[in-house]
Design a protein around this motif. Structure first.
Motif, mmCIF file in Angstrom:
data_model
loop_
_atom_site.group_PDB
_atom_site.id
_atom_site.type_symbol
_atom_site.label_atom_id
_atom_site.label_comp_id
_atom_site.label_asym_id
_atom_site.label_seq_id
_atom_site.Cartn_x
_atom_site.Cartn_y
_atom_site.Cartn_z
ATOM 1 N N PRO A 1 -17.241 102.043 -55.973
ATOM 2 C CA PRO A 1 -18.178 101.819 -54.869
ATOM 3 C C PRO A 1 -19.367 100.966 -55.315
ATOM 4 C CG PRO A 1 -17.740 104.177 -55.189
ATOM 5 C CD PRO A 1 -17.178 103.461 -56.362
ATOM 6 N N ARG B 1 -22.278 101.261 -54.478
ATOM 7 C CA ARG B 1 -23.399 102.169 -54.745
ATOM 8 C C ARG B 1 -23.542 102.466 -56.234
ATOM 9 N NH1 ARG B 1 -25.498 101.484 -50.761
ATOM 10 N NH2 ARG B 1 -25.793 102.786 -48.931
ATOM 11 N N LEU B 2 -22.407 102.562 -56.946
ATOM 12 C CA LEU B 2 -22.480 102.884 -58.369
ATOM 13 C C LEU B 2 -23.083 101.720 -59.154
ATOM 14 C CD1 LEU B 2 -19.168 104.784 -59.118
ATOM 15 C CD2 LEU B 2 -21.413 105.658 -58.530
ATOM 16 N N ALA C 1 -26.681 101.999 -58.470
ATOM 17 C CA ALA C 1 -27.266 103.125 -59.202
ATOM 18 C C ALA C 1 -27.509 102.734 -60.652
ATOM 19 C CB ALA C 1 -26.349 104.347 -59.117
ATOM 20 N N ASP D 1 -30.435 100.494 -60.771
ATOM 21 C CA ASP D 1 -31.633 101.280 -60.467
ATOM 22 C C ASP D 1 -32.104 102.042 -61.700
ATOM 23 O OD1 ASP D 1 -33.393 102.281 -58.241
ATOM 24 O OD2 ASP D 1 -32.654 104.187 -59.033
ATOM 25 N N THR E 1 -34.070 105.666 -57.471
ATOM 26 C CA THR E 1 -33.538 105.972 -56.154
ATOM 27 C C THR E 1 -32.610 107.176 -56.207
ATOM 28 O OG1 THR E 1 -33.579 103.607 -55.692
ATOM 29 C CG2 THR E 1 -32.290 104.978 -54.192
ATOM 30 N N PHE F 1 -29.589 108.337 -54.002
ATOM 31 C CA PHE F 1 -28.768 107.737 -52.959
ATOM 32 C C PHE F 1 -28.239 108.780 -51.990
ATOM 33 C CE2 PHE F 1 -28.752 104.766 -56.416
ATOM 34 C CZ PHE F 1 -28.804 103.533 -55.800
ATOM 35 N N ALA G 1 -24.104 108.755 -55.462
ATOM 36 C CA ALA G 1 -23.687 107.689 -56.389
ATOM 37 C C ALA G 1 -23.674 108.153 -57.844
ATOM 38 C CB ALA G 1 -24.571 106.445 -56.227
ATOM 39 N N LEU G 2 -23.150 109.330 -58.096
ATOM 40 C CA LEU G 2 -23.005 109.790 -59.486
ATOM 41 C C LEU G 2 -21.833 109.043 -60.117
ATOM 42 C CD1 LEU G 2 -23.452 113.627 -58.953
ATOM 43 C CD2 LEU G 2 -25.161 111.946 -59.590
ATOM 44 N N ASP H 1 -32.989 108.213 -50.126
ATOM 45 C CA ASP H 1 -32.311 107.685 -48.944
ATOM 46 C C ASP H 1 -31.503 108.798 -48.285
ATOM 47 O OD1 ASP H 1 -31.111 106.200 -47.030
ATOM 48 O OD2 ASP H 1 -29.842 105.028 -48.387
#
Lengths: 288, 337
Positions: free
Chosen positions: A186, A188-189, A192, A195, B80, B82, B86-87, B159
């Protein structure tokens, strides 16, 4: 009406349904596949009548011993392994960035085009593609024309030609599983990781590659095993290069020694079994 | 004091869609700041611009007096949490929490100690070696929190972090989030579409609608004095009264929003007469809808549940009064688009 009645009859009979589902594939696997392999194995222990050229059912380990002890077979096995490994590595090096672009950067339209571009060559005949490479590699072919101004020359027909052609042939089989692997990571990873301070290289090595490792290994199984058994490419662009496949081919054909051919073909089977056993624990077989 | 986060002229377009329109916003250090709005109102985009995942089409982002608009996410002193956590699925809980420390080059023993401390602060000690897929939603949420706060960010961006949890867990996490923010003393920026959550947790709330902040204030300011009909109905529930109706209740003749708990039935001083059209039992209270006589409209009142003997019935005649301090005059026109 009849369809309903059949359904009603089958609904509570779980074993019967399972039998209906599995009979055909089990027969196929059992008869056509396992029996053919077993026959091959047995043939390796037979011999050929030197006088008539007929296969004689006479149990002997002569072929196996010859394959294991003759220097020729060791050399060819090592060469074949080297070529297969090189093709696999080249394909992975090319496939990872391509698959990454397809899965993570390209917009949907571009992605569809690239998937089609990757799969389209699979519709073309294998022979046509290899002969196309023969033309590319020839002394007045495209490669010669492109590198001659820089003082280069075409690698011609030999091991390099074989490696290039096989890499081209199996590339789609390597790209597709890796593309699917990237697709399963994903976005998102990646965010992350960024981030938490990870730059691109760190994100790639600590997050992305571990996650797509099974997909890369899945792709490598295709490139490696297909290269290991190939003989047509070697014959067409390999010049005098011999691989295990060409030895098998020669023994079945001109040498007319089916038992020896069977014994030789046990080598790649053995190698690929070892390879599969080694990668089994990485979870790669689940991403095929 | 210099604000922790300063957004100036922030504008973000996706193709033809304007996600955020000319936003100016100052968020103070140590503040629990919520961005509240329906989905697609631009609140998440603002958060992602602050984190650095999106580049603004125009405008600047300043963090603690430093312009970071051009900086990548890894170069910003914020972290952030999530929405879907988002691990990293291939890493254990402790390795997830240690990730940022490892990137920063913190030594093995030191980062282990810090990660364990962070896990303890979200009450997850003992699960260090689990994989994310072996955890419940609430536990994953806590890992995501620990992974972000272990880096001691100057601001934490959240979020919709509680969106995927069930109600009981959500309420518990709200308390813990508030405690965590107090103990860390850092700025929390919290994106949510749940008005209840925003009112409960925040020092200040920004209500978003169509890419703009339509109201900015403390939870009490936003709830008690909604500026326009959208806010009055999105944050809590209200009855919207036309100017003429407001006048009938003795209020100024402007469009007015009234919270149901500020509507009194059978007040001693009398009021507008009406008939009960609906009684909705919600457990702690009754929601009572009254047909107002001669005004052609309805109003909703909230009464505490005082037992069956006091329950009102459909068709009962009542008089309705509005506490003038509980009525919010609305800006009649929609905010400039």
């Amino acid at each position: 009406m009849t369809a309903t009645r059949v359904s009603t009859y089958l609904a509570p009979r779980r074993r019967l349904r399972l039998a209906g589902l599995l009979t055909a594939p089990v027969l196929w696997l059992g008869l056509v596949y396992v029996v053919a392999l077993a026959a091959l194995l047995i043939t390796a222990f037979w011999t050929v009548d030197a006088f008539t050229g007929q296969v004689r059912v006479e149990w002997t380990t002569e072929n196996i011993v010859e394959v294991l002890t003759e220097a020729l077979y060791r050399t060819v096995t090592l060469r074949t392994l080297g070529i297969a490994a090189l093709v696999t590595v080249l394909d992975i090096i090319v496939a990872v960035p391509v698959a990454f672009f397809m899965a993570k950067i390209a917009r949907p339209r571009m992605r569809h085009l690239l998937v089609i571009a990757m799969l389209a060559p699979l519709w073309a005949s294998y022979l046509v593609k290899v002969y196309a490479w023969r033309a590319l590699l020839s002394g007045n072919g495209l490669i010669e024309w492109a590198v001659a101004p820089f003082g280069g020359e075409t690698p011609g027909y030999g091991i390099v030609g074989v490696v290039l052609t096989l890499s081209y042939l199996w590339l789609p089989y390597v790209v597709m599983p890796i593309y699917a692997g990237f697709d399963r990571v994903p976005d998102r990873l990646l965010e992350a990781s960024a981030d938490l301070g990870g730059r691109g290289w760190r994100t790639l090595t600590a997050v992305v590659l571990p996650m797509i490792r099974p997909a890369i290994i899945a792709g490598s199984i295709f490139a490696f095993s297909l290269s290991l058994g190939d003989y047509i490419t070697t014959t067409i662009v390999g010049g005098s290069t011999q691989m295990l496949g060409t030895l098998v081919y020669d023994n079945v054909g001109s040498a007319n020694n089916l038992p020896l051919a069977a014994a030789i073909s046990l080598i790649p089977i053995g190698i690929i079994l070892v390879y599969l056993a080694a990668v089994r624990r990485t979870g790669a077989l689940r991403s095929l | 004091m210099e604000p922790a986060i300063r957004l100036r002229g922030l504008h973000k377009r996706f193709g033809d869609t304007v996600a955020v329109a000319d936003l100016d916003l100052d968020i103070a250090a140590g503040e629990f700041f919520s961005m509240l709005g329906p989905s697609g109102s631009g609140k998440t985009t603002v958060l992602r611009v602050i984190a650095g995942f999106e580049q603004p089409t125009a405008g600047t982002v300043e963090l603690f007096g430093k312009d970071v608009t051009a900086l990548a996410p890894f170069a910003r002193p914020v972290n952030t949490v999530f929405q879907d956590y988002a691990l990293f699925p291939h890493l254990s809980v402790i390795a997830n929490v240690e990730y940022g420390l490892r990137v920063a080059g913190v030594g093995r023993r030191e980062r282990r100690a810090q990660a364990e401390e962070a896990l303890a602060s979200v009450r997850l000690a003992g699960l260090e070696d689990r994989r994310p897929h072996e955890l419940s939603g609430g536990q994953r949420q806590r890992v995501a929190l620990a992974r972000a706060v272990v880096l001691r960010p100057q601001a934490l961006l959240l979020d919709e972090p509680l969106g995927a949890l069930d109600l009981k867990l959500r309420e518990q996490m709200q308390v813990e989030l508030k405690e965590l923010q107090r103990s860390l003393g850092i700025t929390f920026i919290f994106v949510t579409h749940d008005q209840d959550e925003a009112l409960t947790l925040s020092d200040r709330v920004a209500v978003f609608d169509a890419g703009r902040v339509v109201q900015l204030g403390t939870p009490r300011e936003v709830y008690d004095h909604p500026r326009n009909p959208f806010i009055a109905s999105f944050v809590g529930s209200s009855t919207l009264l036309e100017p003429a109706i407001a006048e009938a209740f003795g209020l100024p003749a402007v469009a007015t929003a009234v919270r149901p708990e500020r509507v009194t039935l059978d007040a001693p001083a009398g009021g507008v007469r009406g008939t009960i059209a609906e009684v909705i039992y919600t457990g702690p209270e009754h929601r009572i809808v009254v047909d107002l006589e001669g005004l052609g409209t309805r109003i909703t009142a909230l009464e505490p549940n005082m037992g069956a003997a006091h329950e009102r019935r459909r068709g009962d005649a009542v008089t309705v009064a509005i506490d003038p301090a509980g009525a919010a005059a609305l800006e009649s026109e929609a905010p400039a688009a």
